[in-house]
Design a protein around this motif. Structure first.
Motif, PDB file in Angstrom:
ATOM      1  N   ASN A 164       0.795  -1.233   0.000  1.00  0.00           N
ATOM      2  CA  ASN A 164       0.000   0.000   0.000  1.00  0.00           C
ATOM      3  C   ASN A 164       0.825   1.280   0.000  1.00  0.00           C
ATOM      4  OD1 ASN A 164      -2.764  -1.123   0.229  1.00  0.00           O
ATOM      5  ND2 ASN A 164      -2.004  -1.916   2.179  1.00  0.00           N
ATOM      6  N   SER A 165       2.143   1.181   0.214  1.00  0.00           N
ATOM      7  CA  SER A 165       2.927   2.403   0.321  1.00  0.00           C
ATOM      8  C   SER A 165       4.393   2.138   0.007  1.00  0.00           C
ATOM      9  CB  SER A 165       2.803   2.991   1.736  1.00  0.00           C
ATOM     10  OG  SER A 165       3.425   2.127   2.672  1.00  0.00           O
ATOM     11  N   ASP A 166       5.131   3.228  -0.208  1.00  0.00           N
ATOM     12  CA  ASP A 166       6.577   3.113  -0.444  1.00  0.00           C
ATOM     13  C   ASP A 166       7.280   2.535   0.773  1.00  0.00           C
ATOM     14  OD1 ASP A 166       6.108   4.249  -2.907  1.00  0.00           O
ATOM     15  OD2 ASP A 166       6.787   6.253  -2.333  1.00  0.00           O
TER      16      ASP A 166
END
Length: 256
Positions: A164-166
């Motif tokens: 969902n994210s870096d």
């Protein structure tokens, strides 16, 4: 001589009495006749007086009726205006109440979610799992095809990882294993979806996308599942599509 005089006096008195009686009877008769003549005029005067009184009463009644009707109209308009104002205020209060109720319910839900997350954060990771932010991660020690890998995650009460994210991508890359993640286009070719059914939008970390048949793969080899390659590529370009039948490690994720 005296008797004669007395006799004359007596007769004179009688004459006077008769004259007085006649005069009295005559006066009574005239008075009676006068009353009979005046009676119709008196009756007419009384009737006229009664009619005047009735006319005055009727005029007063009509004026009072019109006056009261005018007052009712004057009073009715402010009452109607006040009623309309109160109705609008009531509707506005009802709308405000409904809005506040929705906000209260949403705040209650948010509070319950935060309390649940806080409670889960206090839990310790089971053996073999690692914690990052609000999720636990399990990295397998054996290799299996994509579907068998996902089944293992489901049996552990989790599923293949969804990125969902870096920061999450950096964390997974730090596990230094080529491992399956929960992304596939096995249902509809070219439409990549996560295991929870949501479509892939952003972020994405493809190294190169081999949609179905790469130049160096057999024609019947579909590459519908995605691995995280931590051995040769950088974190921002570490995804690669492979055949779901290939054996790889896998990463499970359990949101807590």
């Amino acid at each position: 001589m005296a008797d004669y005089i007395n006799k004359q006096v007596i007769e004179l008195n009688k004459v006077n009495e008769e004259n007085q009686n006649r005069a009295t009877r005559s006066l009574k008769t005239e008075t009676h006749l006068s009353d009979r003549r005046l009676r119709p005029y008196r009756l007419a005067a009384v009737c006229l007086g009664v009619l005047c009184v009735l006319q005055v009463t009727l005029n007063i009644s009509l004026r009072l009726a019109f006056y009261n009707r005018g007052n009712e109209t004057v009073e009715k308009n402010p009452l109607q205006t006040s009623y309309n104002t109160k109705t609008k205020e009531r509707d506005q209060l009802q709308t405000s109440y409904n809005t506040l109720t929705k906000e209260r319910d949403q705040l209650q839900k948010d509070r319950d979610d935060l309390m649940s997350k806080f409670s889960n954060l206090k839990q310790k990771c089971p053996e073999g799992w690692q914690k990052f932010e609000s999720s636990w991660y399990f990295l397998s020690t054996v290799k299996k095809p994509w579907r068998e890998s996902r089944q293992d995650c489901l049996e552990r009460g989790a599923d293949l990882v969804i990125v969902n994210s870096d920061m999450e991508q950096e964390f997974l890359f730090g596990l230094t294993k080529r491992a399956w993640i929960g992304l596939t286009d096995s249902v509809t070719e070219g439409t990549w979806k996560w295991v929870d059914g949501t479509p892939l939008t952003t972020p994405s970390y493809w190294h190169k996308l081999q949609l179905e048949n790469d130049g160096d793969t057999p024609a019947n080899r579909k590459e519908d599942c995605v691995e995280l390659n931590t051995e040769t590529w950088r974190p921002g370009k570490a995804w690669n599509d492979l055949s779901c039948s290939d054996n790889h490690y896998w990463i499970c994720e359990k949101v807590v």
